[in-house]
Design a protein around this motif. Structure first.
Motif: not given
Length: 214
Positions: A132-143
């Motif tokens: 979850h943390s790894q995937n969340r980081a991808l979304v946060a970077a996209a934002i």
């Protein structure tokens, strides 16, 4: 051979016995849960003698903890493209997990979480930390780079997509990635686009101008 030679007699140790036993242990736990998780049952499933297990694990708790630690919970490496492509990869990795023996194992562990002691909690902590943390980081970077709207919630995006994969498998609504890979990929694309909404068609800030400008 001398009187002091303590080498074991009989067949030499199987160099792959650990992997064989861990797979057997996973299957025994899936079929019987904690009450039926015994060295005898695992040895029978693995096709080995119980002494082979006792030489490696002191207890069934230690063996099950080894099974939990052996799971590769991180999805396959996601694409380096835009966030939509990355989320589709995440969705497909989750769908493959949910449709596998490992996915069934995760569900069984979840159902007995309260009776598994600290090892089950550690298992799900790894799940949160690695996946979850790894995937969340991808979304946060996209934002951050303007590819998704500033008001999007990374946790909700990830949970909406992975949750749709898990629920879709449980309810037999999601196509099997093994039986019908093309339909499974299409399902993942449709779920991601539904979750992203207008952001699914939003170009990165460096391609379509600064975020929020006309």
């Amino acid at each position: 051979m001398t009187d002091t030679d303590t080498r074991p007699k009989g067949r030499p140790r199987d160099p792959e016995i650990r992997a064989k036993v861990l797979l057997a242990a996973q299957r025994v736990y899936l079929a019987r849960g904690l009450p039926g998780f015994t060295f005898e049952a695992v040895a029978r499933e693995a096709g080995v003698g119980k002494p082979a297990l006792y030489r490696r694990w002191e207890s069934t708790d230690e063996l099950l903890d080894d099974v939990l630690r052996s799971h590769a919970l991180v999805p396959t490496e996601t694409s380096t493209g835009d966030i939509r492509a990355q989320l589709i990869d995440i969705a497909l990795a989750t769908l493959r997990l949910a449709d596998s023996e490992e996915g069934s194992f995760v569900l069984r562990v979840s159902s007995e979480r309260g009776s598994g002691g600290g090892m089950f909690e550690r298992y799900f902590e790894r799940f949160r930390s690695f996946i979850h943390s790894q995937n969340r980081a991808l979304v946060a970077a996209a934002i951050e780079r303007g590819e998704l709207s500033l008001d999007r919630d990374p946790d909700i995006i990830v949970l909406s997509i992975t949750g749709a994969m898990l629920a879709g498998t449980l309810l037999s609504l999601a196509p099997s990635p093994v039986a019908d890979p093309a339909a499974a990929e299409d399902y993942c694309r449709r779920v991601v686009d539904e979750v992203l909404g207008a952001d699914a068609r939003r170009p990165p800030a460096d391609e379509g101008g600064p975020s929020g400008t006309e």
